[in-house]
Design a protein around this motif. Sequence first.
Motif, PDB file in Angstrom:
ATOM      1  N   UNK A 142       0.834  -1.197   0.000  1.00 47.25           N
ATOM      2  CA  UNK A 142       0.000   0.000   0.000  1.00 47.25           C
ATOM      3  C   UNK A 142       0.867   1.245   0.000  1.00 47.25           C
ATOM      4  N   UNK A 143       0.503   2.212  -0.831  1.00 49.10           N
ATOM      5  CA  UNK A 143       1.232   3.480  -0.900  1.00 49.10           C
ATOM      6  C   UNK A 143       0.231   4.614  -0.978  1.00 49.10           C
ATOM      7  N   UNK A 144       0.685   5.815  -0.710  1.00 48.02           N
ATOM      8  CA  UNK A 144      -0.164   7.001  -0.818  1.00 48.02           C
ATOM      9  C   UNK A 144      -0.259   7.386  -2.287  1.00 48.02           C
ATOM     10  N   UNK A 145      -1.398   7.160  -2.886  1.00 44.30           N
ATOM     11  CA  UNK A 145      -1.555   7.412  -4.320  1.00 44.30           C
ATOM     12  C   UNK A 145      -1.555   8.894  -4.653  1.00 44.30           C
ATOM     13  N   UNK A 146      -1.680   9.764  -3.636  1.00 43.22           N
ATOM     14  CA  UNK A 146      -1.598  11.209  -3.887  1.00 43.22           C
ATOM     15  C   UNK A 146      -0.203  11.613  -4.352  1.00 43.22           C
ATOM     16  N   UNK A 147       0.777  10.780  -4.066  1.00 45.15           N
ATOM     17  CA  UNK A 147       2.170  11.158  -4.314  1.00 45.15           C
ATOM     18  C   UNK A 147       2.678  10.731  -5.681  1.00 45.15           C
ATOM     19  N   UNK A 148       1.851  10.072  -6.482  1.00 41.04           N
ATOM     20  CA  UNK A 148       2.315   9.576  -7.782  1.00 41.04           C
ATOM     21  C   UNK A 148       1.354   9.982  -8.883  1.00 41.04           C
ATOM     22  N   UNK A 176      -4.514   5.312   1.924  1.00 38.42           N
ATOM     23  CA  UNK A 176      -5.460   6.196   2.604  1.00 38.42           C
ATOM     24  C   UNK A 176      -6.911   5.756   2.502  1.00 38.42           C
ATOM     25  N   UNK A 177      -7.194   4.697   1.780  1.00 42.93           N
ATOM     26  CA  UNK A 177      -8.569   4.196   1.661  1.00 42.93           C
ATOM     27  C   UNK A 177      -8.521   2.678   1.667  1.00 42.93           C
ATOM     28  N   UNK A 178      -8.869   2.090   2.784  1.00 39.65           N
ATOM     29  CA  UNK A 178      -8.783   0.646   2.935  1.00 39.65           C
ATOM     30  C   UNK A 178      -9.656  -0.053   1.899  1.00 39.65           C
ATOM     31  N   UNK A 179      -9.056  -0.981   1.181  1.00 36.96           N
ATOM     32  CA  UNK A 179      -9.789  -1.750   0.180  1.00 36.96           C
ATOM     33  C   UNK A 179      -9.690  -1.199  -1.222  1.00 36.96           C
ATOM     34  N   UNK A 198     -15.497  -3.454  -9.306  1.00 43.99           N
ATOM     35  CA  UNK A 198     -14.888  -2.454 -10.181  1.00 43.99           C
ATOM     36  C   UNK A 198     -15.673  -1.153 -10.111  1.00 43.99           C
ATOM     37  N   UNK A 199     -14.969  -0.040  -9.871  1.00 48.69           N
ATOM     38  CA  UNK A 199     -15.611   1.274  -9.811  1.00 48.69           C
ATOM     39  C   UNK A 199     -15.613   1.973 -11.160  1.00 48.69           C
ATOM     40  N   UNK A 200     -14.530   1.852 -11.916  1.00 47.06           N
ATOM     41  CA  UNK A 200     -14.453   2.519 -13.210  1.00 47.06           C
ATOM     42  C   UNK A 200     -13.035   2.923 -13.564  1.00 47.06           C
ATOM     43  N   UNK A 201     -12.908   3.631 -14.688  1.00 47.55           N
ATOM     44  CA  UNK A 201     -11.602   4.004 -15.221  1.00 47.55           C
ATOM     45  C   UNK A 201     -10.950   5.118 -14.405  1.00 47.55           C
ATOM     46  N   UNK A 202      -9.638   5.046 -14.254  1.00 45.39           N
ATOM     47  CA  UNK A 202      -8.873   6.081 -13.569  1.00 45.39           C
ATOM     48  C   UNK A 202      -8.977   7.405 -14.311  1.00 45.39           C
ATOM     49  N   UNK A 203      -9.103   7.351 -15.621  1.00 45.83           N
ATOM     50  CA  UNK A 203      -9.169   8.584 -16.422  1.00 45.83           C
ATOM     51  C   UNK A 203     -10.495   9.308 -16.231  1.00 45.83           C
ATOM     52  N   UNK A 204     -11.526   8.612 -15.786  1.00 44.18           N
ATOM     53  CA  UNK A 204     -12.837   9.222 -15.622  1.00 44.18           C
ATOM     54  C   UNK A 204     -13.191   9.482 -14.169  1.00 44.18           C
ATOM     55  N   UNK A 205     -12.563   8.765 -13.236  1.00 46.45           N
ATOM     56  CA  UNK A 205     -12.878   8.931 -11.819  1.00 46.45           C
ATOM     57  C   UNK A 205     -11.617   9.387 -11.084  1.00 46.45           C
ATOM     58  N   UNK A 206     -11.584  10.607 -10.574  1.00 47.93           N
ATOM     59  CA  UNK A 206     -10.413  11.090  -9.831  1.00 47.93           C
ATOM     60  C   UNK A 206     -10.209  10.279  -8.543  1.00 47.93           C
ATOM     61  N   UNK A 207      -8.993  10.364  -8.002  1.00 51.12           N
ATOM     62  CA  UNK A 207      -8.646   9.605  -6.808  1.00 51.12           C
ATOM     63  C   UNK A 207      -9.581   9.919  -5.647  1.00 51.12           C
ATOM     64  N   UNK A 208      -9.819  11.209  -5.381  1.00 54.86           N
ATOM     65  CA  UNK A 208     -10.662  11.569  -4.245  1.00 54.86           C
ATOM     66  C   UNK A 208     -12.080  11.030  -4.410  1.00 54.86           C
ATOM     67  N   UNK A 238     -12.082   7.369  -3.599  1.00 54.41           N
ATOM     68  CA  UNK A 238     -12.043   7.160  -2.156  1.00 54.41           C
ATOM     69  C   UNK A 238     -13.414   7.355  -1.531  1.00 54.41           C
ATOM     70  N   UNK A 239     -14.140   8.387  -1.971  1.00 50.31           N
ATOM     71  CA  UNK A 239     -15.484   8.617  -1.429  1.00 50.31           C
ATOM     72  C   UNK A 239     -16.430   7.484  -1.812  1.00 50.31           C
ATOM     73  N   UNK A 240     -16.306   7.010  -3.059  1.00 51.82           N
ATOM     74  CA  UNK A 240     -17.147   5.901  -3.503  1.00 51.82           C
ATOM     75  C   UNK A 240     -16.866   4.649  -2.676  1.00 51.82           C
ATOM     76  N   UNK A 241     -15.597   4.414  -2.339  1.00 53.10           N
ATOM     77  CA  UNK A 241     -15.241   3.264  -1.510  1.00 53.10           C
ATOM     78  C   UNK A 241     -15.839   3.398  -0.117  1.00 53.10           C
ATOM     79  N   UNK A 242     -15.755   4.602   0.447  1.00 61.45           N
ATOM     80  CA  UNK A 242     -16.289   4.818   1.790  1.00 61.45           C
ATOM     81  C   UNK A 242     -17.805   4.690   1.831  1.00 61.45           C
TER      82      UNK A 242
END
Length: 416
Positions: A6-12, A31-34, A61-71, A74-78
């Motif tokens: 696990x790494x902080x995806x904000x940093x990459x 920063x977001x378990x799971x 599966x939530x969706x593409x990284x290009x269409x769903x920002x990291x934040x 994380x909210x969708x996971x929570x």
Amino acid sequence: MERAAAIDLDTIDLTAIALPETGELLIHDANAKGLVLRLRASGARTWVVLERVGGKTTRRTLGSVRQIPLEAARRMTAALPAVTLATPDAPSPAPLFSPDARISDLMPRFLASGEKGRWKTSTVRNMRAVSDTHILPLLGARRVRDLTPEEVARWQLDVAAKSSAIRMALSTLSGLMLYAEDHGLRDPGSNPCRGLRKKQRSKRGQILPTDTVRRLWATLDKLHVAMPDACDAVRLLLLTGARRSEILSLEWDRILGPRAVLEDSKTGPRTIWLNAPARAILDTRRETHSGQYVFPAARIDGPMKVLDRAWALIRKEARLGTLRVHDLRHHFASVAVSNGIDLRLVGQLLGHHDIDSTLGYAHLATGALMRSATRVSERIDRSLRGEGSRPPLRQPTRRAMPAPAPTAPTREATHG
């Protein structure tokens, strides 16, 4: 399958991480378990949530990284229903299926995975129907790993000859093969349904005349006091190309600066990009609407559901004839394609699930393609003449022609 700590995806930079040479790579968010970033050798970069259910780890599966920002991911996971989210150190569960699993073995679990909120109830019902009627009787005994594109092509022709449900049947079988890839029963990118059309391509799209767009916009201004919600909704439909249901059910906390990130739509999670006029409409509404929904219902707790009555009044006042609300979406797409925007980008703007849905607008790209071809040929001509970046020489004319009068800018460029 490779696994990373696990790494902080904000940093990459999520779009610059090297893809695995084969299979897939899972990168867990610290920063977001799971929450997991899944990278595939095929080029796919998707958000996946790992859940522990009944002692087994499953993927959502939530969706593409290009269409769903990291934040947003994380909210969708929570916001997912209460389950035990898996961690990168959790032991790998026993496989759900045998390597020799057959299509009939996978289909029940595949459909069950969609019933947990991934698909709409009507979609699951239709998928189950085509599975029982067209997939299991003909392909159920085949081992998942052995199904070939040639077999799928023959099966498609057989089903299409006797049923109009081939589009849904092919989509269901394709989804089942992707499910098999996720569970290690097929190599990533080996979907045997790839490349087969799920529907006939047809020409679609119509650029509304400039006068029509001007009359519509003026009518919205005129009727705004009487029905502000409906008029603002129509304005946003015209400015974004979004589906009616996506605009009417929009929630304030889904709006993140220049985009609205939807957890669910007709084609799953997607992003609606908001231009400056659209953001101005939303900013004005936010001053007077503090509830959950951008367009709240008048008498119940929830969003607006319909525009039919209001649209009939708008259409009559603006003299729009039989124009449908959905035609505003076609107008948006048509203006985009006609002005040279790549079809794949247009598809992302519209939230299309696959490129076939966007190719119906391809015939509108003729003018943009001609302009591009002209620019290329002129550049080649200059290089052949050894003129570098200088424009080609023009022959002098006997008599100077008067310059054409400038034309006024149209609202179409603003509101299309």
